[in-house]
Design a protein around this motif. Structure first.
Motif, PDB file in Angstrom:
ATOM      1  N   LEU A   1      -8.342   4.108   0.146  1.00 27.43           N
ATOM      2  CA  LEU A   1      -8.872   5.161  -0.709  1.00 27.43           C
ATOM      3  C   LEU A   1     -10.332   4.888  -1.061  1.00 27.43           C
ATOM      4  CD1 LEU A   1      -5.858   5.695  -3.146  1.00 27.43           C
ATOM      5  CD2 LEU A   1      -6.535   7.128  -1.223  1.00 27.43           C
ATOM      6  N   ASP A   2     -11.162   4.723  -0.053  1.00 31.71           N
ATOM      7  CA  ASP A   2     -12.575   4.477  -0.334  1.00 31.71           C
ATOM      8  C   ASP A   2     -13.240   5.747  -0.841  1.00 31.71           C
ATOM      9  OD1 ASP A   2     -14.156   5.807   2.148  1.00 31.71           O
ATOM     10  OD2 ASP A   2     -12.245   4.957   2.819  1.00 31.71           O
ATOM     11  N   GLU A   3     -14.344   5.581  -1.537  1.00 37.16           N
ATOM     12  CA  GLU A   3     -15.022   6.690  -2.216  1.00 37.16           C
ATOM     13  C   GLU A   3     -15.490   7.750  -1.233  1.00 37.16           C
ATOM     14  OE1 GLU A   3     -18.825   7.384  -5.266  1.00 37.16           O
ATOM     15  OE2 GLU A   3     -18.177   5.362  -4.691  1.00 37.16           O
ATOM     16  N   GLU A   4     -15.977   7.353  -0.085  1.00 34.13           N
ATOM     17  CA  GLU A   4     -16.476   8.315   0.895  1.00 34.13           C
ATOM     18  C   GLU A   4     -15.366   9.241   1.378  1.00 34.13           C
ATOM     19  OE1 GLU A   4     -18.575   8.423   5.336  1.00 34.13           O
ATOM     20  OE2 GLU A   4     -18.243   6.515   4.286  1.00 34.13           O
ATOM     21  N   ARG A   5     -14.209   8.662   1.646  1.00 37.43           N
ATOM     22  CA  ARG A   5     -13.092   9.458   2.157  1.00 37.43           C
ATOM     23  C   ARG A   5     -12.571  10.430   1.101  1.00 37.43           C
ATOM     24  NH1 ARG A   5      -8.213   6.796   5.504  1.00 37.43           N
ATOM     25  NH2 ARG A   5      -9.959   6.732   6.970  1.00 37.43           N
ATOM     26  N   THR A   6     -12.338   9.963  -0.115  1.00 36.91           N
ATOM     27  CA  THR A   6     -11.833  10.865  -1.159  1.00 36.91           C
ATOM     28  C   THR A   6     -12.865  11.928  -1.510  1.00 36.91           C
ATOM     29  OG1 THR A   6     -12.587   9.314  -2.872  1.00 36.91           O
ATOM     30  CG2 THR A   6     -10.297   9.123  -2.141  1.00 36.91           C
ATOM     31  N   GLY A   7     -14.159  11.588  -1.433  1.00 39.99           N
ATOM     32  CA  GLY A   7     -15.198  12.591  -1.673  1.00 39.99           C
ATOM     33  C   GLY A   7     -15.165  13.675  -0.609  1.00 39.99           C
ATOM     34  N   ARG A   8     -14.894  13.282   0.620  1.00 43.36           N
ATOM     35  CA  ARG A   8     -14.789  14.261   1.703  1.00 43.36           C
ATOM     36  C   ARG A   8     -13.587  15.172   1.489  1.00 43.36           C
ATOM     37  NH1 ARG A   8     -15.210  10.786   5.407  1.00 43.36           N
ATOM     38  NH2 ARG A   8     -13.016  10.568   6.020  1.00 43.36           N
ATOM     39  N   TRP A   9     -12.509  14.609   0.998  1.00 47.89           N
ATOM     40  CA  TRP A   9     -11.338  15.438   0.695  1.00 47.89           C
ATOM     41  C   TRP A   9     -11.663  16.468  -0.390  1.00 47.89           C
ATOM     42  CZ3 TRP A   9      -7.588  10.683   0.110  1.00 47.89           C
ATOM     43  CH2 TRP A   9      -7.297  10.170   1.385  1.00 47.89           C
ATOM     44  N   ARG A  10     -12.411  16.044  -1.404  1.00 43.93           N
ATOM     45  CA  ARG A  10     -12.765  16.975  -2.489  1.00 43.93           C
ATOM     46  C   ARG A  10     -13.588  18.138  -1.963  1.00 43.93           C
ATOM     47  NH1 ARG A  10     -14.079  14.372  -8.302  1.00 43.93           N
ATOM     48  NH2 ARG A  10     -13.975  16.601  -8.715  1.00 43.93           N
ATOM     49  N   ILE A  11     -14.515  17.850  -1.072  1.00 40.74           N
ATOM     50  CA  ILE A  11     -15.342  18.921  -0.498  1.00 40.74           C
ATOM     51  C   ILE A  11     -14.471  19.902   0.284  1.00 40.74           C
ATOM     52  CG2 ILE A  11     -17.154  19.422   1.183  1.00 40.74           C
ATOM     53  CD1 ILE A  11     -18.459  16.767   0.390  1.00 40.74           C
ATOM     54  N   ARG A  12     -13.569  19.384   1.087  1.00 41.30           N
ATOM     55  CA  ARG A  12     -12.696  20.261   1.873  1.00 41.30           C
ATOM     56  C   ARG A  12     -11.788  21.095   0.979  1.00 41.30           C
ATOM     57  NH1 ARG A  12      -9.918  16.483   6.235  1.00 41.30           N
ATOM     58  NH2 ARG A  12      -8.762  18.421   6.603  1.00 41.30           N
ATOM     59  N   ALA A  13     -11.292  20.481  -0.100  1.00 43.42           N
ATOM     60  CA  ALA A  13     -10.434  21.227  -1.029  1.00 43.42           C
ATOM     61  C   ALA A  13     -11.201  22.354  -1.698  1.00 43.42           C
ATOM     62  CB  ALA A  13      -9.852  20.279  -2.079  1.00 43.42           C
ATOM     63  N   ALA A  14     -12.470  22.093  -2.042  1.00 43.72           N
ATOM     64  CA  ALA A  14     -13.292  23.128  -2.678  1.00 43.72           C
ATOM     65  C   ALA A  14     -13.571  24.280  -1.721  1.00 43.72           C
ATOM     66  CB  ALA A  14     -14.602  22.514  -3.171  1.00 43.72           C
ATOM     67  N   GLN A  15     -13.675  23.994  -0.435  1.00 47.45           N
ATOM     68  CA  GLN A  15     -13.969  25.030   0.554  1.00 47.45           C
ATOM     69  C   GLN A  15     -12.808  25.985   0.774  1.00 47.45           C
ATOM     70  OE1 GLN A  15     -15.082  22.563   3.875  1.00 47.45           O
ATOM     71  NE2 GLN A  15     -17.246  22.482   3.288  1.00 47.45           N
ATOM     72  N   THR A  16     -11.635  25.630   0.312  1.00 46.17           N
ATOM     73  CA  THR A  16     -10.482  26.514   0.499  1.00 46.17           C
ATOM     74  C   THR A  16     -10.563  27.753  -0.376  1.00 46.17           C
ATOM     75  OG1 THR A  16      -9.176  25.273  -1.143  1.00 46.17           O
ATOM     76  CG2 THR A  16      -8.976  24.609   1.167  1.00 46.17           C
ATOM     77  N   GLU A  17     -11.477  27.789  -1.353  1.00 43.65           N
ATOM     78  CA  GLU A  17     -11.636  28.978  -2.196  1.00 43.65           C
ATOM     79  C   GLU A  17     -11.947  30.199  -1.336  1.00 43.65           C
ATOM     80  OE1 GLU A  17     -11.281  29.573  -5.327  1.00 43.65           O
ATOM     81  OE2 GLU A  17     -11.074  27.609  -6.261  1.00 43.65           O
ATOM     82  N   ASP A  18     -12.845  30.037  -0.357  1.00 43.66           N
ATOM     83  CA  ASP A  18     -13.195  31.152   0.523  1.00 43.66           C
ATOM     84  C   ASP A  18     -12.004  31.582   1.364  1.00 43.66           C
ATOM     85  OD1 ASP A  18     -15.789  31.134  -0.433  1.00 43.66           O
ATOM     86  OD2 ASP A  18     -16.548  29.840   1.161  1.00 43.66           O
TER      87      ASP A  18
END
Length: 391
Positions: free
Chosen positions: A210-227
């Protein structure tokens, strides 16, 4: 240059093969173009050859404008468009006869038309008030007799009505769209996005990575699901609208399909699941790698297995097909039962390790709650589709 032309020809050939071979975006686009062409041609024939109108282009222009994806939208836009044009022409007629054709008159026509164009009832056709008023002013100024002026302004409205009626008739008579597949596509889009996200998360959890880079990437992808959610809602709305005033509902193969309540419930469940996944990812992103007070590795492994089972549910929904819904509904229920067992293991592991589930500063409690919510949504989804198949 030759390679570019050849590549364009190949892509065009592939596009037309997809349009011919599958009921997808390409076929819908080709059908819309064909119906618009037919409606414009018929409107031109009526306006130019039968009525010998001075400005026959108003009719085919209106016909093309009114051909929409669904009959319902065509009807709504036709009413708004005719109302907007009639308002614009009426403004010109009133001010023209009262004031004349001076520059001041044009300014007054523009002002009044633009004010009327702010009326929300006209929707997307609001700008047509000013457009119609300007064309009416040009026509009015080019004529001399009052009778000719009145006749010319009335003819503009008549041509617009003809174009709208022709468009509605063509859309009603020529393969009126039945967008059942749009509802399926909406569910598939969200399910596919959820599956791809969970399929990336659960192996990392199982490995405790659970490194910071990987979880940060997950957050970005989750936010993109709004569209994606907004697009899915629009697709479901189109599917519902395609039923209104559609004569194809009377055909035998479409009888019994009265709405999209069940698919709508599945779509809403997927929306909530994506939001819950976003909350889960935020908790993982705030994980303290330095925490050594608790033995959380087995818990993460159990949680990864649970998310893997949920990902299988999402993968199946990403391939939802009404023609195979019977088998898919059974498989989805089986996958939901399997995921339920993994969720029980998550809770058992948390209790066995003595993790502080009530401590808001630590992610354990949130993760357990989100696991329960995710399971509830997928259980609800499997139940809905099973009922839909049974009925």
């Amino acid at each position: 240059m030759q390679l570019t032309v050849r590549g364009t020809a190949v892509r065009a050939g592939l596009w037309w093969r997809r349009a011919w071979g599958s009921d997808g975006h390409e076929r819908h686009t080709a059908l819309l173009i064909g119906k618009s062409t037919l409606a414009a041609t018929l409107a031109w024939v009526i306006a130019h050859l039968l009525l010998n109108a001075a400005s026959p282009a108003f009719a085919p222009f209106s016909a093309v404008l009114i051909i929409q994806v669904t009959i319902y939208q065509s009807l709504v836009q036709a009413l708004r468009y005719v109302g907007a044009v009639a308002a614009g022409v009426a403004v010109q007629a009133a001010l023209g006869f009262l004031v004349g054709t001076e520059v001041l008159t044009f300014a007054l026509v523009a002002l009044v038309a633009l004010v009327i164009g702010r009326w929300p009832v006209l929707g997307a056709q609001r700008t047509q008030v000013a457009t119609a008023a300007f064309f009416a002013f040009s026509t009015y100024a080019s004529l001399t007799g009052s009778v000719e002026k009145i006749s010319a302004l009335g003819q503009i409205v008549l041509l617009v009505v003809i174009g709208c009626v022709v468009a509605l008739a063509v859309n009603f008579a020529v393969l009126p769209p039945m967008r059942y597949r749009s509802a399926e596509h909406s569910i598939r889009t969200l399910a596919q996005a959820l599956w791809e996200l969970l399929d990336d998360i659960h192996p990392a959890l199982s490995a405790g990575d659970l490194d910071e880079e990987r979880t940060g990437r997950w957050r970005i992808r989750a936010a993109q699901t709004e569209d994606l959610i907004a697009q899915a809602r629009a697709g479901m709305s189109t599917a519902r609208e395609s039923l209104y005033y559609n004569p194809r509902r009377l055909l035998r193969r479409h009888r019994g399909r009265t709405g999209f309540e069940n698919y709508g419930a599945v779509l809403e469940a997927l929306e909530r699941t994506l939001y819950q996944t976003g909350s889960l990812i935020r908790s993982l992103d705030q994980w303290r790698d330095s925490e050594m007070s608790y033995s959380f590795r087995p818990f993460l492994g159990s949680y990864g297995a649970f998310l893997g089972a949920i990902a299988e549910n999402a993968r199946l929904l990403g391939n939802l097909d009404e023609d195979h819904l019977a088998d898919q509904a059974v498989e989805l229920c089986q996958l939901a039962e399997r995921a339920q067992n993994y969720r029980s293991q998550v809770i058992a592991q948390a209790e066995h390790a003595g993790l502080p589930l009530t401590d808001p500063a630590r992610p354990y409690g949130v993760l357990v709650v989100e696991a329960t919510r995710l399971m509830e949504e997928f259980q609800h989804t499997s139940d809905v589709l099973r009922r839909y198949h049974d009925t």
